[in-house]
Every structure is written in structure tokens, then in C-alpha cells.
Design a protein around this motif. Structure first.
Motif, PDB file in Angstrom:
ATOM      1  N   MET A   1      41.119  36.964  40.752  1.00  0.00           N
ATOM      2  CA  MET A   1      40.369  36.586  41.948  1.00  0.00           C
ATOM      3  C   MET A   1      41.238  35.796  42.919  1.00  0.00           C
ATOM      4  SD  MET A   1      37.762  36.964  43.690  1.00  0.00           S
ATOM      5  CE  MET A   1      36.526  37.687  42.669  1.00  0.00           C
ATOM      6  N   PHE A   2      42.194  34.994  42.374  1.00  0.00           N
ATOM      7  CA  PHE A   2      43.110  34.259  43.254  1.00  0.00           C
ATOM      8  C   PHE A   2      43.876  35.228  44.142  1.00  0.00           C
ATOM      9  CE2 PHE A   2      47.312  32.559  44.188  1.00  0.00           C
ATOM     10  CZ  PHE A   2      46.988  31.345  44.782  1.00  0.00           C
ATOM     11  N   LEU A   3      44.325  36.356  43.552  1.00  0.00           N
ATOM     12  CA  LEU A   3      45.051  37.350  44.320  1.00  0.00           C
ATOM     13  C   LEU A   3      44.199  37.884  45.454  1.00  0.00           C
ATOM     14  CD1 LEU A   3      47.509  39.252  44.648  1.00  0.00           C
ATOM     15  CD2 LEU A   3      46.382  40.813  43.068  1.00  0.00           C
ATOM     16  N   LEU A   4      42.901  38.099  45.190  1.00  0.00           N
ATOM     17  CA  LEU A   4      42.003  38.635  46.209  1.00  0.00           C
ATOM     18  C   LEU A   4      41.791  37.645  47.335  1.00  0.00           C
ATOM     19  CD1 LEU A   4      39.858  40.712  47.194  1.00  0.00           C
ATOM     20  CD2 LEU A   4      38.212  39.407  45.850  1.00  0.00           C
ATOM     21  N   VAL A   5      41.478  36.397  46.988  1.00  0.00           N
ATOM     22  CA  VAL A   5      41.075  35.412  47.995  1.00  0.00           C
ATOM     23  C   VAL A   5      42.271  34.852  48.751  1.00  0.00           C
ATOM     24  CG1 VAL A   5      39.926  33.186  48.309  1.00  0.00           C
ATOM     25  CG2 VAL A   5      38.987  34.848  46.722  1.00  0.00           C
ATOM     26  N   VAL A   6      43.420  34.711  48.097  1.00  0.00           N
ATOM     27  CA  VAL A   6      44.569  34.075  48.739  1.00  0.00           C
ATOM     28  C   VAL A   6      45.714  35.059  48.942  1.00  0.00           C
ATOM     29  CG1 VAL A   6      46.259  32.223  48.560  1.00  0.00           C
ATOM     30  CG2 VAL A   6      43.929  31.840  47.764  1.00  0.00           C
ATOM     31  N   HIS A 144      18.665  33.504  42.723  1.00  0.00           N
ATOM     32  CA  HIS A 144      18.334  33.453  44.152  1.00  0.00           C
ATOM     33  C   HIS A 144      19.411  34.169  44.969  1.00  0.00           C
ATOM     34  CE1 HIS A 144      15.185  30.539  43.293  1.00  0.00           C
ATOM     35  NE2 HIS A 144      16.063  29.849  42.587  1.00  0.00           N
ATOM     36  N   LEU A 145      18.977  35.031  45.877  1.00  0.00           N
ATOM     37  CA  LEU A 145      19.888  35.755  46.778  1.00  0.00           C
ATOM     38  C   LEU A 145      21.082  36.344  46.025  1.00  0.00           C
ATOM     39  CD1 LEU A 145      19.932  33.371  49.896  1.00  0.00           C
ATOM     40  CD2 LEU A 145      18.511  35.381  49.514  1.00  0.00           C
ATOM     41  N   ALA A 146      20.775  37.092  44.983  1.00  0.00           N
ATOM     42  CA  ALA A 146      21.837  37.677  44.156  1.00  0.00           C
ATOM     43  C   ALA A 146      22.769  38.577  44.963  1.00  0.00           C
ATOM     44  CB  ALA A 146      21.213  38.469  43.004  1.00  0.00           C
ATOM     45  N   TRP A 147      22.284  39.144  46.056  1.00  0.00           N
ATOM     46  CA  TRP A 147      23.115  40.033  46.870  1.00  0.00           C
ATOM     47  C   TRP A 147      24.249  39.278  47.561  1.00  0.00           C
ATOM     48  CZ3 TRP A 147      23.170  39.126  52.160  1.00  0.00           C
ATOM     49  CH2 TRP A 147      22.154  38.305  52.659  1.00  0.00           C
ATOM     50  N   LEU A 148      24.154  37.941  47.632  1.00  0.00           N
ATOM     51  CA  LEU A 148      25.257  37.155  48.178  1.00  0.00           C
ATOM     52  C   LEU A 148      26.326  36.857  47.130  1.00  0.00           C
ATOM     53  CD1 LEU A 148      23.550  34.463  50.464  1.00  0.00           C
ATOM     54  CD2 LEU A 148      24.818  36.503  51.152  1.00  0.00           C
ATOM     55  N   GLY A 149      26.047  37.194  45.892  1.00  0.00           N
ATOM     56  CA  GLY A 149      27.000  36.943  44.812  1.00  0.00           C
ATOM     57  C   GLY A 149      28.103  37.984  44.778  1.00  0.00           C
ATOM     58  N   ASP A 150      28.831  37.986  43.677  1.00  0.00           N
ATOM     59  CA  ASP A 150      29.919  38.949  43.490  1.00  0.00           C
ATOM     60  C   ASP A 150      29.321  40.289  43.076  1.00  0.00           C
ATOM     61  OD1 ASP A 150      31.899  37.105  44.128  1.00  0.00           O
ATOM     62  OD2 ASP A 150      32.029  36.383  42.071  1.00  0.00           O
ATOM     63  N   VAL A 151      29.140  41.161  44.061  1.00  0.00           N
ATOM     64  CA  VAL A 151      28.468  42.445  43.831  1.00  0.00           C
ATOM     65  C   VAL A 151      29.334  43.637  44.231  1.00  0.00           C
ATOM     66  CG1 VAL A 151      26.155  41.454  44.094  1.00  0.00           C
ATOM     67  CG2 VAL A 151      27.338  42.349  46.111  1.00  0.00           C
ATOM     68  N   ILE A 152      30.537  43.376  44.729  1.00  0.00           N
ATOM     69  CA  ILE A 152      31.415  44.460  45.192  1.00  0.00           C
ATOM     70  C   ILE A 152      32.501  44.692  44.136  1.00  0.00           C
ATOM     71  CG2 ILE A 152      32.973  45.239  47.024  1.00  0.00           C
ATOM     72  CD1 ILE A 152      31.532  43.193  48.872  1.00  0.00           C
ATOM     73  N   PRO A 153      32.486  45.834  43.449  1.00  0.00           N
ATOM     74  CA  PRO A 153      33.509  46.075  42.421  1.00  0.00           C
ATOM     75  C   PRO A 153      34.858  46.411  43.055  1.00  0.00           C
ATOM     76  CG  PRO A 153      32.035  47.959  42.592  1.00  0.00           C
ATOM     77  CD  PRO A 153      31.498  46.920  43.533  1.00  0.00           C
ATOM     78  N   LEU A 154      35.916  45.850  42.477  1.00  0.00           N
ATOM     79  CA  LEU A 154      37.285  46.114  42.925  1.00  0.00           C
ATOM     80  C   LEU A 154      38.101  46.584  41.718  1.00  0.00           C
ATOM     81  CD1 LEU A 154      37.673  42.882  45.061  1.00  0.00           C
ATOM     82  CD2 LEU A 154      37.273  45.177  45.938  1.00  0.00           C
ATOM     83  N   PRO A 155      37.975  47.869  41.363  1.00  0.00           N
ATOM     84  CA  PRO A 155      38.635  48.377  40.150  1.00  0.00           C
ATOM     85  C   PRO A 155      40.143  48.118  40.089  1.00  0.00           C
ATOM     86  CG  PRO A 155      37.051  49.980  40.968  1.00  0.00           C
ATOM     87  CD  PRO A 155      37.143  48.900  42.011  1.00  0.00           C
ATOM     88  N   PRO A 156      40.895  48.252  41.198  1.00  0.00           N
ATOM     89  CA  PRO A 156      42.341  48.008  41.062  1.00  0.00           C
ATOM     90  C   PRO A 156      42.679  46.572  40.621  1.00  0.00           C
ATOM     91  CG  PRO A 156      41.866  49.148  43.124  1.00  0.00           C
ATOM     92  CD  PRO A 156      40.549  48.718  42.550  1.00  0.00           C
ATOM     93  N   LEU A 157      41.813  45.615  40.958  1.00  0.00           N
ATOM     94  CA  LEU A 157      42.056  44.216  40.603  1.00  0.00           C
ATOM     95  C   LEU A 157      41.271  43.783  39.368  1.00  0.00           C
ATOM     96  CD1 LEU A 157      41.908  42.655  44.182  1.00  0.00           C
ATOM     97  CD2 LEU A 157      43.936  43.296  42.891  1.00  0.00           C
TER      98      LEU A 157
END
Length: 197
Positions: A1-6, A144-157
Motif C-alpha cells: 500500500m505504501f507503493l500505491l499511496v507514495v 458505515h459507508l463501506a463504499w468509501l473503504g478499500d473496495v478497488i482491487p489492484l491485482p498487480p500490487l
């Protein structure tokens, strides 16, 4: 996740900046202030993993999510640095604040960032290894508001991301590209020394 965000947005931003004729040396023209705020945010996030007693006090006893503190400190830092910037840099600041606000809302309402089990499996994570941690928890019916959570899959990462993460990624890329296109500040002309008569 660090690679994704930073890491990923920094690499993409620098590549896009160079490809569009920018120069990394011009980023210094951003003149960022209050650089201690990101350091404090980083220390809070480190403490979330390493200092169980502090995490227990803040999150379990006082019900203050440490990750929300991290996002709050970073929002404050972005807001402090948005004045006297170009329109492109201010736009990047709005994207960063929006991403932090979206992630912060999901965390504040749930105590930790919820993630979709389905998205995690689609990203390549083993179903038997999905569990709660200091930062994340699987979304349930009561989330609450689960759609704001981590819901997007990123298979390469092998990771999952949130809508807020997308805003943060685009914001980081935008601020780097905009910073690499800042016009150099002209230096004031030095006055010649008066010669004695």
C-alpha cells in the motif's frame, strides 16, 4: 500500500512532469511551510504499529482513530501550504484534501479503514489470510459507508484501494507536475558598490 499511496504517484508525477517539459529543480518554488506536520503524522502512524499502549489508549479507551489523526495532520499541512500558490497547485491541494477527507470519514465512522473481502481476493490476497489489523478491518453489514473503504482491487500490487486513495494519487501527481512547471523566481539584481569619488 505504501507503493500505491507514495511511490507510484511520485514516479508517475515525475515522469509526467519531465514528459511535459518540466524540471525537478523548479519544485523548490513551491516553498512549502510547516514541514514538521508531515513528520508528526508519520510518527503517529509509526506509533500505531509499534506502540500498542498508545494505540490502546487512543483507539480503545478514547475512541480516537490514530489513522484519522494522521489524515487530519496532513490536511492541516496541505491547507497551510495552499495560499500563494498557482491555480494548478491549489487544484492539487483540493484533490489531496478531498482524498484525505473521504478516507478520514470512513476511518472516523468505523474506527479503522474497512476493506471489501471480495476486492481483496480479486487483488490476489489469500481468502484465509484476510483479517483485522491496526489500520484495516473487513467490511461487515454494520460497516458505515463501506463504499468509501478499500473496495478497488489492484491485482498487480496485491492490494486494495479506496476512492479517497484515487483522489490522493491524482493530487500528488498534479502537484508534482505543477511544481515542475513553476517559473523560476528571478533573483533581484545586485546593486553595484558605490565607488569612492
Amino acid at each position: 500500500m505504501f507503493l500505491l499511496v507514495v511511490g507510484l504517484p511520485v514516479l508517475v508525477g515525475l515522469a509526467a512532469g519531465y514528459a511535459s517539459g518540466g524540471r525537478i529543480s523548479r519544485i523548490s518554488g513551491l516553498r512549502l511551510r510547516a514541514l514538521w506536520l508531515p513528520w508528526v503524522a508519520a510518527l503517529v502512524q509509526l506509533a500505531q504499529y509499534r506502540v500498542a499502549a498508545l494505540r490502546h489508549l487512543l483507539q480503545d479507551r478514547l475512541h480516537v482513530p490514530m489513522l484519522a489523526l494522521v489524515f487530519g495532520l496532513m490536511c492541516l499541512w496541505v491547507a497551510v501550504n495552499m495560499t500563494r500558490q498557482t491555480r494548478a497547485v491549489r487544484t492539487a491541494g483540493v484533490l489531496l484534501l478531498g482524498g484525505a477527507a473521504l478516507n478520514g470519514t470512513a476511518i472516523a465512522l468505523n474506527g479503522r479503514m474497512p476493506y471489501s473481502r471480495t476486492a481483496a481476493v480479486l487483488a490476489g490476497q489469500h481468502p484465509g489470510h484476510l483479517a483485522s489489523g491496526p489500520k484495516n478491518m473487513p467490511a461487515e453489514a454494520s460497516t458505515h459507508l463501506a463504499w468509501l473503504g478499500d473496495v478497488i482491487p489492484l491485482p498487480p500490487l496485491h492490494a486494495v484501494a479506496s476512492i479517497g486513495d484515487v483522489f490522493l494519487l491524482v493530487g500528488v501527481v498534479t502537484v508534482l507536475v505543477a511544481g515542475m512547471h513553476l517559473r523560476p523566481t528571478p533573483r533581484p539584481a545586485s546593486r553595484p558598490d558605490p565607488t569612492p569619488a
